[in-house]
Design an enzyme around this catalytic site. Structure first.
Site, PDB file in Angstrom:
ATOM      1  N   ASN A  96      -7.904  -3.250  14.194  1.00  0.00           N
ATOM      2  CA  ASN A  96      -9.301  -3.454  13.788  1.00  0.00           C
ATOM      3  C   ASN A  96      -9.430  -4.611  12.798  1.00  0.00           C
ATOM      4  O   ASN A  96     -10.484  -4.821  12.209  1.00  0.00           O
ATOM      5  CB  ASN A  96      -9.879  -2.170  13.178  1.00  0.00           C
ATOM      6  CG  ASN A  96      -9.194  -1.776  11.871  1.00  0.00           C
ATOM      7  OD1 ASN A  96      -8.282  -2.447  11.408  1.00  0.00           O
ATOM      8  ND2 ASN A  96      -9.646  -0.691  11.272  1.00  0.00           N
ATOM      9  N   ASP A 149       0.808  -1.217   0.000  1.00  0.00           N
ATOM     10  CA  ASP A 149       0.000   0.000   0.000  1.00  0.00           C
ATOM     11  C   ASP A 149       0.844   1.272   0.000  1.00  0.00           C
ATOM     12  O   ASP A 149       2.048   1.231   0.242  1.00  0.00           O
ATOM     13  CB  ASP A 149      -0.974  -0.002   1.187  1.00  0.00           C
ATOM     14  CG  ASP A 149      -0.360  -0.577   2.465  1.00  0.00           C
ATOM     15  OD1 ASP A 149       0.875  -0.541   2.597  1.00  0.00           O
ATOM     16  OD2 ASP A 149      -1.115  -1.057   3.319  1.00  0.00           O
ATOM     17  N   GLU A 161     -10.061  -2.171   5.107  1.00  0.00           N
ATOM     18  CA  GLU A 161     -10.701  -1.899   6.387  1.00  0.00           C
ATOM     19  C   GLU A 161     -11.936  -2.784   6.569  1.00  0.00           C
ATOM     20  O   GLU A 161     -12.476  -3.314   5.594  1.00  0.00           O
ATOM     21  CB  GLU A 161     -11.115  -0.425   6.453  1.00  0.00           C
ATOM     22  CG  GLU A 161      -9.938   0.554   6.326  1.00  0.00           C
ATOM     23  CD  GLU A 161      -9.109   0.665   7.608  1.00  0.00           C
ATOM     24  OE1 GLU A 161      -9.056  -0.308   8.390  1.00  0.00           O
ATOM     25  OE2 GLU A 161      -8.497   1.726   7.811  1.00  0.00           O
ATOM     26  N   HIS A 220      -7.614  -4.992   9.957  1.00  0.00           N
ATOM     27  CA  HIS A 220      -7.306  -4.736   8.536  1.00  0.00           C
ATOM     28  C   HIS A 220      -6.013  -5.432   8.122  1.00  0.00           C
ATOM     29  O   HIS A 220      -5.123  -5.669   8.929  1.00  0.00           O
ATOM     30  CB  HIS A 220      -7.281  -3.236   8.221  1.00  0.00           C
ATOM     31  CG  HIS A 220      -6.116  -2.470   8.770  1.00  0.00           C
ATOM     32  ND1 HIS A 220      -6.239  -1.194   9.286  1.00  0.00           N
ATOM     33  CD2 HIS A 220      -4.794  -2.768   8.867  1.00  0.00           C
ATOM     34  CE1 HIS A 220      -5.047  -0.774   9.666  1.00  0.00           C
ATOM     35  NE2 HIS A 220      -4.155  -1.703   9.423  1.00  0.00           N
TER      36      HIS A 220
HETATM   37  C1  F6R Z   1       1.290  -1.709   6.217  1.00  0.00           C
HETATM   38  C2  F6R Z   1      -0.052  -2.247   6.229  1.00  0.00           C
HETATM   39  C3  F6R Z   1      -0.863  -2.323   7.488  1.00  0.00           C
HETATM   40  C4  F6R Z   1      -0.077  -2.746   8.719  1.00  0.00           C
HETATM   41  C5  F6R Z   1      -0.984  -2.786   9.956  1.00  0.00           C
HETATM   42  C6  F6R Z   1      -0.213  -3.125  11.210  1.00  0.00           C
HETATM   43  O1  F6R Z   1       1.841  -1.739   4.922  1.00  0.00           O
HETATM   44  O2  F6R Z   1      -0.529  -2.603   5.211  1.00  0.00           O
HETATM   45  O3  F6R Z   1      -1.931  -3.205   7.273  1.00  0.00           O
HETATM   46  O4  F6R Z   1       0.505  -4.004   8.506  1.00  0.00           O
HETATM   47  O5  F6R Z   1      -1.607  -1.558  10.128  1.00  0.00           O
HETATM   48  O6  F6R Z   1       0.630  -2.066  11.500  1.00  0.00           O
HETATM   49  P1  F6R Z   1       1.725  -2.150  12.657  1.00  0.00           P
HETATM   50  O7  F6R Z   1       2.729  -3.152  12.204  1.00  0.00           O
HETATM   51  O8  F6R Z   1       2.320  -0.771  12.726  1.00  0.00           O
HETATM   52  O9  F6R Z   1       1.016  -2.568  13.890  1.00  0.00           O
END
Ligand code: F6R
Length: 250
Positions: free
Chosen positions: A136, A67, A143, A138
């Site tokens: 959450n 992303d 989402e 995702h």
């Molecule tokens: C990042 C991504 C997100 C993260 C998720 C967890 O490229 O796609 O889905 O993997 O938000 O984030 P952290 O590792 O910061 O808890």
């Protein structure tokens, strides 16, 4: 699904790096799907260390990131392109032209999504996709509530995701409300998936992801339907899953 538990973040990172490096060693031209965020930083650090020791080369490896924020370019310190440069690409021998991330500045979002899908296809698909999980549920920026069948698309970030990611932005900065993300369908088409989780604040969503019903309200629950998922986590993140009796390797 295989589940590996490590004592702490460092152990989890080492285990995740082991799995990533095994792919690169066995198939130097493999396509790695990569993630940003806090979770993979330790694994990337470990890969850099092995590269510097001469144990690993990424000279033929191709990478596709999950992303990118809409509106942020590579020079913006909050962009995921910048993050990857800082935490991995800038320290290893991967060729810049072999690293793919959606273009946050693309003027035509639909065309950019089509282009990114085509990139993934032209690479022959993803051999190993690394994922973190949002609190959450995702994965990427898919989402809760979004359709499972989407490929790359422009996602509107939920308030909880914006709050969680605000730590990467200077106080008072205007945080993006949208991001390009691979869709669930693109993620599920990866041949293998490696999920990395760390910390007690992920324990409950990890339990729901892998033992609850598969529902769009918990996007990561779809991973139950993938034939080749490995979950690596530290003790704190796997605590609630362990209580359900799930088989966990040391
Ligand atoms: C990042 C991504 C997100 C993260 C998720 C967890 O490229 O796609 O889905 O993997 O938000 O984030 P952290 O590792 O910061 O808890």
């Amino acid at each position: 699904m295989r589940i590996y538990e490590a004592a702490d973040y460092q152990g989890m990172s080492r285990r995740a790096a082991n799995i990533l490096s095994a792919h690169v060693i066995l198939k130097p031209g493999c396509v790695l799907g990569l993630a940003t965020g806090r979770t993979p930083v330790g694994a990337y650090r470990q890969l850099i260390e092995w590269y510097k020791k001469g144990d690993l080369s990424f000279s033929e490896t191709r990478t596709v990131n999950l992303d990118e924020y809409r509106g942020l370019g590579p020079e913006s310190p909050q962009s995921y392109r910048f993050f990857m440069q800082e935490h991995l690409f800038g320290h290893i021998d991967v060729r810049p032209e072999n690293t793919y991330i959606p273009d946050g500045l693309a003027p035509d979002p639909d065309a950019e999504c089509r282009r990114y899908n085509e990139v993934i296809r032209s690479l022959g698909g993803i051999d190993l996709q690394l994922l973190g999980i949002g609190r959450n549920g995702h994965i990427g920026f898919n989402e809760p509530g979004r359709a499972f069948e989407l490929e790359t698309h422009l996602a509107t970030l939920s308030e909880s995701t914006r709050a969680a990611n605000a730590r990467s932005f200077p106080a008072g900065a205007d945080m993006p409300r949208q991001a390009f993300t691979m869709g669930i369908k693109s993620i599920m088409q990866a041949r293998r998936i490696l999920v990395a989780v760390s910390g007690a604040d992920k324990a409950e969503i990890v339990r729901r992801a892998f033992t609850g019903p598969v529902v769009p309200g918990v996007p990561c629950s779809i991973l139950q339907l993938h034939p080749d998922v490995t979950l690596v986590g530290d003790r704190a993140a796997l605590a609630a899953l362990r209580e359900t009796g799930a088989r966990i390797c040391g």
